[in-house]
Scaffold this motif. Structure first.
Motif, mmCIF file in Angstrom:
data_model
loop_
_atom_site.group_PDB
_atom_site.id
_atom_site.type_symbol
_atom_site.label_atom_id
_atom_site.label_comp_id
_atom_site.label_asym_id
_atom_site.label_seq_id
_atom_site.Cartn_x
_atom_site.Cartn_y
_atom_site.Cartn_z
ATOM 1 N N ALA A 192 0.819 -1.229 0.000
ATOM 2 C CA ALA A 192 0.000 0.000 0.000
ATOM 3 C C ALA A 192 0.846 1.270 0.000
ATOM 4 C CB ALA A 192 -0.934 -0.009 1.213
ATOM 5 N N LYS A 193 2.157 1.140 0.101
ATOM 6 C CA LYS A 193 3.017 2.335 0.173
ATOM 7 C C LYS A 193 2.956 3.188 -1.081
ATOM 8 C CE LYS A 193 6.159 1.154 3.810
ATOM 9 N NZ LYS A 193 7.510 1.067 4.276
ATOM 10 N N THR A 194 2.587 2.599 -2.205
ATOM 11 C CA THR A 194 2.489 3.381 -3.443
ATOM 12 C C THR A 194 1.107 4.016 -3.602
ATOM 13 O OG1 THR A 194 1.811 1.448 -4.722
ATOM 14 C CG2 THR A 194 4.191 1.949 -4.655
ATOM 15 N N VAL A 195 0.207 3.746 -2.661
ATOM 16 C CA VAL A 195 -1.176 4.239 -2.751
ATOM 17 C C VAL A 195 -1.352 5.445 -1.835
ATOM 18 C CG1 VAL A 195 -3.609 3.651 -2.470
ATOM 19 C CG2 VAL A 195 -1.976 1.891 -3.187
ATOM 20 N N THR A 196 -1.835 6.529 -2.418
ATOM 21 C CA THR A 196 -2.152 7.721 -1.641
ATOM 22 C C THR A 196 -3.656 7.788 -1.473
ATOM 23 O OG1 THR A 196 -0.234 8.879 -2.530
ATOM 24 C CG2 THR A 196 -1.969 10.240 -1.543
ATOM 25 N N ILE A 253 -3.361 -5.405 -1.831
ATOM 26 C CA ILE A 253 -2.914 -6.602 -2.539
ATOM 27 C C ILE A 253 -3.100 -6.353 -4.035
ATOM 28 C CG2 ILE A 253 -5.173 -7.734 -2.331
ATOM 29 C CD1 ILE A 253 -3.685 -10.429 -2.224
ATOM 30 N N ALA A 254 -2.074 -6.645 -4.797
ATOM 31 C CA ALA A 254 -2.159 -6.536 -6.255
ATOM 32 C C ALA A 254 -2.809 -7.803 -6.795
ATOM 33 C CB ALA A 254 -0.770 -6.353 -6.851
ATOM 34 N N LEU A 255 -3.822 -7.639 -7.631
ATOM 35 C CA LEU A 255 -4.464 -8.792 -8.257
ATOM 36 C C LEU A 255 -3.944 -9.028 -9.673
ATOM 37 C CD1 LEU A 255 -8.157 -8.343 -7.069
ATOM 38 C CD2 LEU A 255 -6.299 -9.634 -6.007
ATOM 39 N N GLU A 256 -3.267 -8.013 -10.210
ATOM 40 C CA GLU A 256 -2.643 -8.115 -11.529
ATOM 41 C C GLU A 256 -1.182 -7.713 -11.377
ATOM 42 O OE1 GLU A 256 -4.856 -5.727 -14.303
ATOM 43 O OE2 GLU A 256 -6.656 -6.934 -14.074
ATOM 44 N N ASP A 257 -0.318 -8.338 -12.135
ATOM 45 C CA ASP A 257 1.107 -8.010 -12.077
ATOM 46 C C ASP A 257 1.323 -6.520 -12.279
ATOM 47 O OD1 ASP A 257 1.763 -10.654 -11.664
ATOM 48 O OD2 ASP A 257 2.192 -11.057 -13.783
ATOM 49 N N GLY A 258 2.134 -5.936 -11.406
ATOM 50 C CA GLY A 258 2.494 -4.528 -11.542
ATOM 51 C C GLY A 258 1.455 -3.544 -11.055
ATOM 52 N N ALA A 259 0.356 -4.026 -10.518
ATOM 53 C CA ALA A 259 -0.754 -3.144 -10.143
ATOM 54 C C ALA A 259 -0.365 -2.078 -9.125
ATOM 55 C CB ALA A 259 -1.920 -3.969 -9.597
ATOM 56 N N LEU A 260 0.595 -2.392 -8.282
ATOM 57 C CA LEU A 260 0.979 -1.434 -7.236
ATOM 58 C C LEU A 260 2.454 -1.033 -7.348
ATOM 59 C CD1 LEU A 260 -0.990 -3.168 -4.356
ATOM 60 C CD2 LEU A 260 -1.588 -1.011 -5.493
ATOM 61 N N ASP A 261 3.019 -1.196 -8.548
ATOM 62 C CA ASP A 261 4.429 -0.859 -8.748
ATOM 63 C C ASP A 261 4.668 0.640 -8.888
ATOM 64 O OD1 ASP A 261 4.971 -3.529 -8.621
ATOM 65 O OD2 ASP A 261 5.442 -3.774 -10.758
ATOM 66 N N THR A 262 3.682 1.357 -9.370
ATOM 67 C CA THR A 262 3.823 2.806 -9.541
ATOM 68 C C THR A 262 2.809 3.522 -8.656
ATOM 69 O OG1 THR A 262 2.308 2.785 -11.426
ATOM 70 C CG2 THR A 262 4.651 2.591 -11.926
ATOM 71 N N PRO A 263 3.107 4.750 -8.274
ATOM 72 C CA PRO A 263 2.196 5.481 -7.392
ATOM 73 C C PRO A 263 0.804 5.654 -7.995
ATOM 74 C CG PRO A 263 4.323 6.579 -7.509
ATOM 75 C CD PRO A 263 4.324 5.501 -8.569
ATOM 76 N N VAL A 264 -0.189 5.548 -7.134
ATOM 77 C CA VAL A 264 -1.579 5.755 -7.539
ATOM 78 C C VAL A 264 -2.289 6.488 -6.397
ATOM 79 C CG1 VAL A 264 -2.370 3.497 -6.684
ATOM 80 C CG2 VAL A 264 -3.667 4.672 -8.456
#
Length: 161
Positions: A124-128, A140-151
């Protein structure tokens, strides 16, 4: 038996949610999310014709074209807690979220419970969001890369009570 909730289930769901949390706040949230059309899906576990557990996912608005979902609440009737109902609802709901095309799921929940299903504060660190930074804020990412970049995500107005 786990299945999608039906409108006829709403009174029983409210009873389960109120009993599970010993207050009406979460049950009121469920009703506000329904009224605003923000529910992605709801699942219930039924046993002998009675609702014993409930889980709801609502949509989050993101600065991305992907679907992000909020898990809230998960409720199990008190006499059925520690009976596997919550675990079964969690597993079924994460699979359902994948089927609905959710890129990732965010939860503000008990830090000792949700990691059992793959949720982490690290993810969750990439989620604001308004809840970022709390140890209870997990993803939790359900797709590869879902939380790799800030959102950045915004919760439905129903969360503001």
């Amino acid at each position: 038996m786990i299945r999608h909730a039906r409108q006829a289930d709403h009174p029983a769901i409210r009873e389960v949610v109120v009993a599970a949390f010993a207050k009406t706040d979460e049950a009121d949230l469920v009703e506000r999310l329904r009224a605003c059309g923000d529910v992605v899906f709801e699942l219930v576990e039924e046993d002998a014709g009675e609702i014993v557990g409930h889980i709801l996912y609502s949509r989050l608005w993101a600065d991305s074209a992907h679907l992000y979902a909020a898990l809230a609440p998960l409720a199990v009737r008190p006499d059925r807690q520690k009976d596997g109902v919550g675990k079964r609802l969690m597993k079924a709901s994460l699979e359902t979220a994948r089927e609905f095309g959710a890129h990732a799921v965010i939860v503000l929940g008990h830090p000792a419970y949700y990691p059992k299903f793959g949720f982490t504060a690290e993810a969750a660190k990439t989620v604001t969001s308004p809840f970022s930074g709390s140890p209870a804020f997990m993803a939790i990412a359900l797709e590869d890369g879902a939380l790799d970049t800030p959102v950045t995500v915004a919760y439905p107005e129903a969360f503001n009570g």
